[in-house]
Design an enzyme around this catalytic site. Structure first.
Site, PDB file in Angstrom:
ATOM      1  N   GLU A   1      -2.324  -9.192   2.796  1.00  0.00           N
ATOM      2  CA  GLU A   1      -2.620  -9.703   4.148  1.00  0.00           C
ATOM      3  C   GLU A   1      -4.121  -9.761   4.426  1.00  0.00           C
ATOM      4  OE1 GLU A   1      -1.610  -6.681   3.467  1.00  0.00           O
ATOM      5  OE2 GLU A   1      -2.365  -5.216   4.913  1.00  0.00           O
TER       6      GLU A   1
ATOM      7  N   HIS B   1      -3.894  -5.162  -0.513  1.00  0.00           N
ATOM      8  CA  HIS B   1      -3.413  -5.708   0.762  1.00  0.00           C
ATOM      9  C   HIS B   1      -3.405  -7.232   0.701  1.00  0.00           C
ATOM     10  CE1 HIS B   1      -3.296  -1.994   3.175  1.00  0.00           C
ATOM     11  NE2 HIS B   1      -4.174  -1.589   2.268  1.00  0.00           N
TER      12      HIS B   1
ATOM     13  N   CYS C   1       0.836  -1.204   0.000  1.00  0.00           N
ATOM     14  CA  CYS C   1       0.000   0.000   0.000  1.00  0.00           C
ATOM     15  C   CYS C   1       0.874   1.259   0.000  1.00  0.00           C
ATOM     16  CB  CYS C   1      -0.995  -0.046   1.162  1.00  0.00           C
ATOM     17  SG  CYS C   1      -2.374   1.100   0.962  1.00  0.00           S
TER      18      CYS C   1
END
Lengths: 208, 252
Positions: free
Chosen positions: A192, A190, A85
């Protein structure tokens, strides 16, 4: 192997930590630190980033010697580094969020607000969107073209050299969402928070 | 193309789910950690926890729940309920929440949203609006779990929230909530048109068409529901397949 997630006290990095810990095998240490020596001796580095471009750059600069240590790691020693990001956006020369702010200048380019066509597209760009490959990237091993990833951002990295772009995402324009340049990797989305496929990208980075 | 999000919501009280998935195969029907995992494994685009713990003494329990959930849940997790301060937001984020939704405190103190979005980024600040119809095409913002009428116009308040830095609006119609008669489409549409940040529609879902209407007619970017998932009326998969068959773009 040591993978270090740089904790430079900007934004929330618990999800990044959780995801790396979830995929790391026994022989991989996931460290979370701002300690320069530990960063220097790492095999791989993850540079997260949340909030504004300016607040992230300011936070990096607040830790004495950190920017130089990262530069040594990434540009001199050419060891793998993944920016997530705003972590990716900071590779640029300059960003325009909040105020014009100098970036790390590792990949020539700028970070500007997504053109939302006078309000036709909502910003932030929040949610799941399909990424479109522009070239092969090592972190996309086992990932199919047009897979869904999770995005939350209003700004985009526009590199001068388009050959560094490994994927784009369609949101009002073709927004750059992943780059690979030698040992430098970055995702605007993202991984994650992108479910199993996101974890696969993290695994790919760890296994580089 | 950006997909419309399906968000199951779990009501959590003193660390236990009081409105969540009611499936027999669950080891522990009240465990939010386990339920969140099931939702994320079955394709939920995000998970929402609403902490409805009544007493302040038990408030800390939610932090442990969020911590445990985020270790196994790799889609975004939004946590709301009783969030009052920068410190509360900070704690939730540090435990692994990706977004925090703020209701009463955002009305009482608009600076909280300004400060929070500056400190943590707009992406993690969700302003939750509980709105109740007062006149034709007019809604008022209620706080304290719907007990207090602020007499603030909901559309104006949504605009102000955007200006103060909210990244999203979680919009609940109090008239519709619990009725299973569908979202308040008029309300959702008015607010969605008035602002340029995403709106999450909430309150009133009873069938699949309601979800479609929230997106297609209401203009919501995401739809939130509790009961239909809680009682097992529909699975996330069924919802997504239905929406896809109606040409509503979803992640499958």
């Amino acid at each position: 192997m040591n993978v270090t997630i740089v904790d430079y006290k900007s934004g929330n990095i618990s999800s990044v930590i959780n995801s790396f810990e979830a995929v790391a095998q026994d022989n991989i240490n996931i460290n979370v630190t701002e300690d320069l020596n530990q960063i220097k001796s790492s095999d791989k580095i993850v540079l997260p980033g949340q909030g504004s471009f300016k607040s992230c750059v300011d936070a990096l600069n607040n830790i004495s010697g950190l920017v130089d240590a990262l530069k040594d790691f990434a540009l001199v020693n050419k060891k793998p580094l993944l920016g997530i990001c705003v972590g990716l956006q900071m590779f640029a020369d300059v960003g325009y969020e909040e105020a014009e702010t100098k970036g790390l200048g590792w990949i020539p380019g700028k970070v500007s607000k997504i053109d939302n066509k006078n309000g036709k597209y909502k910003l932030p760009h929040i949610g799941w969107n399909e990424i479109e490959f522009m070239k092969n990237s090592k972190i996309f091993n086992g990932i199919e073209n047009k897979s869904h990833m999770y995005f939350v951002h209003s700004y985009e990295f526009i590199p001068e050299d388009k050959s560094v772009i490994s994927a784009t995402v369609d949101y009002s324009t073709k927004v750059v969402c992943s780059i690979e340049k030698e040992n430098l990797f970055g995702t605007q989305f993202h991984p994650e928070k992108s479910d199993k496929l996101g974890l696969q990208i993290i695994k790919n980075f760890i296994n580089l | 193309m950006l997909k419309n999000r399906i968000i199951p919501c779990l009501d959590v009280k003193n660390g236990r789910v009081v409105k969540g998935i009611n499936f027999v195969e669950l080891k522990d029907a009240g465990d939010p950690v386990e339920q969140a995992k099931i939702y994320s494994d079955s394709g939920a685009d995000e998970i929402c926890f609403l902490d409805i713990t009544a007493s302040n003494e038990n408030r800390d329990i939610i932090y442990d729940v969020v911590k445990e959930t985020s270790k196994n849940c790799f889609v975004p997790l939004t946590v709301g309920g009783g969030v009052r301060s920068i410190e509360d937001i900070n704690k939730l984020l540090n435990c692994g929440a990706d977004k925090v939704s703020i209701n009463t405190a955002a009305v009482q103190n608009p600076n909280l949203i300004k400060e929070a979005s500056k400190k943590f980024g707009s992406q993690c600040i969700v302003v939750a609006i509980d709105a109740k119809k007062t006149l034709e095409h007019k809604w008022s913002v209620f706080t304290h779990g719907g007990r207090e009428n602020t007499n603030i116009d909901a559309v104006e308040y949504a605009r102000l929230s955007e200006k103060n830095g909210a990244g999203e609006i979680l919009l609940t119609s109090m008239d519709k909530d619990g009725t299973q008669s569908g979202y308040d489409i008029d309300l959702t549409c008015q607010i969605s048109k008035a602002i340029n940040i995403p709106v999450i529609a909430s309150g009133g879902v009873g069938n699949l068409e309601h979800l479609k209407d929230g997106i297609v007619k209401g203009g919501a970017s995401a739809v939130l529901a509790a009961s239909i998932f809680h009682f097992g009326t529909f699975s996330i998969k069924e919802v997504k397949e239905y929406l896809k068959s109606k040409n509503v773009s979803v992640r499958i």
